[in-house]
Design an enzyme around this catalytic site. Structure first.
Site, PDB file in Angstrom:
ATOM      1  N   LYS A  26      11.905  -4.725 -39.687  1.00  0.00           N
ATOM      2  CA  LYS A  26      11.578  -5.298 -38.378  1.00  0.00           C
ATOM      3  C   LYS A  26      10.467  -4.500 -37.701  1.00  0.00           C
ATOM      4  O   LYS A  26       9.516  -5.084 -37.176  1.00  0.00           O
ATOM      5  CB  LYS A  26      12.844  -5.316 -37.510  1.00  0.00           C
ATOM      6  CG  LYS A  26      12.649  -5.915 -36.133  1.00  0.00           C
ATOM      7  CD  LYS A  26      13.953  -6.423 -35.570  1.00  0.00           C
ATOM      8  CE  LYS A  26      14.835  -5.318 -34.993  1.00  0.00           C
ATOM      9  NZ  LYS A  26      14.272  -4.709 -33.761  1.00  0.00           N
ATOM     10  N   SER A  27      10.578  -3.190 -37.722  1.00  0.00           N
ATOM     11  CA  SER A  27       9.552  -2.357 -37.067  1.00  0.00           C
ATOM     12  C   SER A  27       8.180  -2.606 -37.685  1.00  0.00           C
ATOM     13  O   SER A  27       7.175  -2.736 -36.979  1.00  0.00           O
ATOM     14  CB  SER A  27       9.904  -0.874 -37.208  1.00  0.00           C
ATOM     15  OG  SER A  27      11.059  -0.578 -36.481  1.00  0.00           O
ATOM     16  N   GLY A 105      12.744  -5.417 -27.408  1.00  0.00           N
ATOM     17  CA  GLY A 105      12.138  -4.258 -26.751  1.00  0.00           C
ATOM     18  C   GLY A 105      10.861  -3.830 -27.446  1.00  0.00           C
ATOM     19  O   GLY A 105       9.894  -3.406 -26.807  1.00  0.00           O
ATOM     20  N   ARG A 133      16.480  -3.337 -19.487  1.00  0.00           N
ATOM     21  CA  ARG A 133      16.024  -2.128 -20.193  1.00  0.00           C
ATOM     22  C   ARG A 133      14.821  -1.497 -19.499  1.00  0.00           C
ATOM     23  O   ARG A 133      13.951  -2.188 -18.981  1.00  0.00           O
ATOM     24  CB  ARG A 133      15.735  -2.477 -21.659  1.00  0.00           C
ATOM     25  CG  ARG A 133      16.994  -2.986 -22.347  1.00  0.00           C
ATOM     26  CD  ARG A 133      16.766  -3.345 -23.781  1.00  0.00           C
ATOM     27  NE  ARG A 133      16.428  -2.177 -24.577  1.00  0.00           N
ATOM     28  CZ  ARG A 133      16.051  -2.239 -25.844  1.00  0.00           C
ATOM     29  NH1 ARG A 133      15.956  -3.416 -26.448  1.00  0.00           N
ATOM     30  NH2 ARG A 133      15.756  -1.151 -26.498  1.00  0.00           N
ATOM     31  N   SER A 178      10.733   8.359 -28.451  1.00  0.00           N
ATOM     32  CA  SER A 178      10.758   6.903 -28.573  1.00  0.00           C
ATOM     33  C   SER A 178       9.546   6.416 -29.344  1.00  0.00           C
ATOM     34  O   SER A 178       8.403   6.583 -28.909  1.00  0.00           O
ATOM     35  CB  SER A 178      10.778   6.251 -27.192  1.00  0.00           C
ATOM     36  OG  SER A 178      10.431   4.882 -27.326  1.00  0.00           O
ATOM     37  N   GLN A 180       8.815   3.394 -29.750  1.00  0.00           N
ATOM     38  CA  GLN A 180       8.216   2.260 -29.043  1.00  0.00           C
ATOM     39  C   GLN A 180       7.189   2.751 -28.038  1.00  0.00           C
ATOM     40  O   GLN A 180       6.077   2.218 -27.945  1.00  0.00           O
ATOM     41  CB  GLN A 180       9.303   1.436 -28.357  1.00  0.00           C
ATOM     42  CG  GLN A 180      10.213   0.740 -29.367  1.00  0.00           C
ATOM     43  CD  GLN A 180      11.330  -0.046 -28.729  1.00  0.00           C
ATOM     44  OE1 GLN A 180      11.563   0.042 -27.536  1.00  0.00           O
ATOM     45  NE2 GLN A 180      12.043  -0.822 -29.539  1.00  0.00           N
ATOM     46  N   ASP A 333      19.414   3.500 -34.756  1.00  0.00           N
ATOM     47  CA  ASP A 333      19.992   2.152 -34.814  1.00  0.00           C
ATOM     48  C   ASP A 333      21.246   2.090 -35.681  1.00  0.00           C
ATOM     49  O   ASP A 333      21.956   1.080 -35.674  1.00  0.00           O
ATOM     50  CB  ASP A 333      18.944   1.153 -35.320  1.00  0.00           C
ATOM     51  CG  ASP A 333      17.807   0.985 -34.312  1.00  0.00           C
ATOM     52  OD1 ASP A 333      18.044   1.201 -33.109  1.00  0.00           O
ATOM     53  OD2 ASP A 333      16.689   0.653 -34.733  1.00  0.00           O
ATOM     54  N   ARG A 364      25.372   0.786 -26.190  1.00  0.00           N
ATOM     55  CA  ARG A 364      26.029   0.841 -27.508  1.00  0.00           C
ATOM     56  C   ARG A 364      27.140   1.889 -27.582  1.00  0.00           C
ATOM     57  O   ARG A 364      27.973   1.819 -28.486  1.00  0.00           O
ATOM     58  CB  ARG A 364      24.986   1.062 -28.617  1.00  0.00           C
ATOM     59  CG  ARG A 364      24.166  -0.182 -28.865  1.00  0.00           C
ATOM     60  CD  ARG A 364      23.167  -0.024 -29.987  1.00  0.00           C
ATOM     61  NE  ARG A 364      22.533  -1.303 -30.259  1.00  0.00           N
ATOM     62  CZ  ARG A 364      21.389  -1.466 -30.925  1.00  0.00           C
ATOM     63  NH1 ARG A 364      20.753  -0.414 -31.397  1.00  0.00           N
ATOM     64  NH2 ARG A 364      20.896  -2.661 -31.127  1.00  0.00           N
TER      65      ARG A 364
HETATM   66  C1  S3P Z   1      11.853   0.786 -32.750  1.00  0.00           C
HETATM   67  C2  S3P Z   1      12.143   1.992 -32.217  1.00  0.00           C
HETATM   68  C3  S3P Z   1      13.495   2.398 -31.788  1.00  0.00           C
HETATM   69  C4  S3P Z   1      14.571   1.473 -32.307  1.00  0.00           C
HETATM   70  C5  S3P Z   1      14.189   0.035 -32.229  1.00  0.00           C
HETATM   71  C6  S3P Z   1      12.880  -0.233 -32.964  1.00  0.00           C
HETATM   72  C7  S3P Z   1      10.472   0.521 -33.141  1.00  0.00           C
HETATM   73  O1  S3P Z   1      13.486   2.444 -30.404  1.00  0.00           O
HETATM   74  O2  S3P Z   1      15.781   1.671 -31.627  1.00  0.00           O
HETATM   75  O3  S3P Z   1      15.196  -0.771 -32.799  1.00  0.00           O
HETATM   76  O4  S3P Z   1      10.222  -0.431 -33.904  1.00  0.00           O
HETATM   77  O5  S3P Z   1       9.592   1.256 -32.689  1.00  0.00           O
HETATM   78  P1  S3P Z   1      12.975   3.762 -29.631  1.00  0.00           P
HETATM   79  O6  S3P Z   1      12.150   4.545 -30.569  1.00  0.00           O
HETATM   80  O7  S3P Z   1      12.187   3.299 -28.485  1.00  0.00           O
HETATM   81  O8  S3P Z   1      14.226   4.485 -29.298  1.00  0.00           O
END
Ligand code: S3P
Length: 448
Positions: A26-27, A105, A133, A178, A180, A333, A364
């Site tokens: 997914k990422s 997110g 969030r 993070s 993200q 995760d 969670r």
């Molecule tokens: C993700 C980063 C993670 C993860 C999310 C996907 C990403 O979040 O929990 O499911 O694809 O960058 P954070 O790194 O913001 O905690």
């Protein structure tokens, strides 16, 4: 999958056998679509995850006016073949409508950084979970660089509107690990003149860095200060060019439910093939090994700087384990799943430094405790994690996924491990966020 309004019965599973591929990462899927939208040239991606979260990113890419075609990819589970014909960000259009980021997110946070360098206005909304969030972690550094952002609670919550352009160089030390936020800031740096520095306290998944380097971006990664801390230096602007092809490897976070079940189940063998083995994502495998599980990993190749291979896990005697803040981002995760497995492990399992779990698709920590206690688990909630005393036999019980895909799948593992009783899962349709075929494959575990 059954009627979304009804609860899904989940019986204990007597025998666990699986050997195959699971859905694409997914990422990586989000990042490839966004970088493909930025690229001047064609990107052909196979094995892109076909799920609700990735659909949100496809909506964004289309709303920017990028030419994208999507077809089912029969070579994988929940897989898409996506072709993007990007003309570079100068040709992006201002989306006519609000962009719906759904539950994702990653879509929202990365998109804020992606569009921030350009003089276009984009308005985002999403579902009730995403609207709870926190977004200031991305919004504040983008504002400091010069982007205008409006939103509820001074830009903390959706709906959010951004108008960027002419940003100043970014220099940010992240207070939370993070991926993200880090990725959003690197994306913002791609469209901005100057040297951009992003420091993270503990290494989080580094897909963005690997993809950018594979595309030739001038990005340096150096150790910074404390153990695991990293400094990223990007020289902007950089817009990727040329024609590229990629086959997205499987998602280790989806594979984890099958592998984790195998470790804790008395009659199990699971092999997951062509799965991503990026070391910033494989913390769960390391923790399984520390718990005493039989975990065999064979690295078989690399895709755009991402190691790929197979993982085999068989029935194991598990013991309790401690997971601390420095390790948490590498299995963030998988922590609800770890709580389930810990109920079957001898001794105490402690997870700490994981307060980020409270601001995921659901809280969670609270939700996994609420799901597991009625099944007979001895689990205690901590502000930044949980403590499980094991082993305790589990019994089937009703449960609610709280709209959270990873809780739905964690509950399925608990239900499969129960000694007796059928569990009833409400909200099972949440799996469509990251793994639409989950229950179809789950039902076939015994038969294989
Ligand atoms: C993700 C980063 C993670 C993860 C999310 C996907 C990403 O979040 O929990 O499911 O694809 O960058 P954070 O790194 O913001 O905690």
């Amino acid at each position: 999958m059954s009627d979304p309004s009804s609860a899904l019965p989940l019986r204990p599973v007597r025998r666990v056998r699986f050997d195959g591929r699971l859905p694409g990462d997914k990422s990586l899927s989000h990042r490839i679509l966004m970088l493909g939208a930025l690229n001047r040239g064609r990107v052909k991606a196979r094995g892109v995850l076909a799920s609700q979260d990735v659909e949100a990113t496809l909506r964004l890419v289309r709303a920017l006016g990028v030419d994208v075609s999507v077809a089912p990819d029969d070579s994988g589970v929940d897989a898409l073949a996506v072709h993007l014909a990007g003309l570079g960000p100068e040709r992006w259009q201002e989306p006519r409508h609000v962009v719906d980021a759904g539950n994702s997110g990653t879509t929202l946070r990365l998109a804020l950084g992606l569009v921030a360098p350009y003089p276009i206005a984009v308005v985002f909304d999403g579902d009730d979970s995403l609207a709870r969030r926190p977004m200031r972690r991305v919004v504040d550094p983008l504002r400091r660089a010069g982007a205008a952002v409006l939103g509820r609670a001074d830009g903390e919550y959706l709906p959010l509107a951004i108008r960027g352009g002419n940003l100043r160089p970014l220099s940010v030390r992240l207070s939370v690990a993070s991926a993200q936020v880090k990725s959003a800031l690197l994306f913002a740096g791609l469209g901005t003149e100057g040297e951009h520095v992003v420091e993270e306290p503990v290494v989080s998944r580094d897909h963005t860095e690997r993809l950018l380097r594979a595309l030739g971006a001038p990005l340096e990664v150096e150790p910074a200060g404390g153990e695991g801390a990293r400094r990223l230096v990007l020289r902007g602007p950089f817009v990727p060019e040329g024609d590229h092809e990629i086959r997205v490897p499987g998602d280790i976070s989806s594979a984890a439910f099958f592998l984790g079940l195998a470790a804790a189940h008395p009659d199990a063998e699971v092999v997951v093939r062509e799965v991503g083995l990026n070391p910033t994502r494989t913390g769960f495998l390391d923790v399984l090994r520390r718990m005493g599980a039989v975990v065999e990993v064979s690295e078989e190749g690399e895709v755009w700087g991402e190691p790929v291979g197979s993982v085999r896990v068989a029935s194991s005697r598990l013991r309790g384990v401690t997971v601390g803040a420095e390790e948490v981002p590498r299995l963030i995760d998988e922590l609800p799943l770890l709580a389930v497995l810990a109920t079957q492990a001898e001794g105490r399992t402690v997870v700490e430094g994981a307060s980020e779990l409270r601001v995921k698709e659901s809280d969670r920590i609270a939700e996994i405790v609420r799901l597991l206690r009625p099944m007979g688990a001895e689990i205690a909630e901590r502000p930044d994690g949980f403590v499980v005393e094991g082993p305790t036999p589990l019994r089937g019980s009703p449960g609610d996924a709280a709209g959270d895909h990873r809780l739905a799948m964690s509950f399925a593992v608990a239900a499969a491990l129960a000694r007796e009783g059928t569990s009833l899962l409400r909200g099972h349709e949440a799996v469509a966020v990251s793994f639409p075929s989950f229950f179809r494959l789950w039902e076939s575990l015994e038969a294989r």
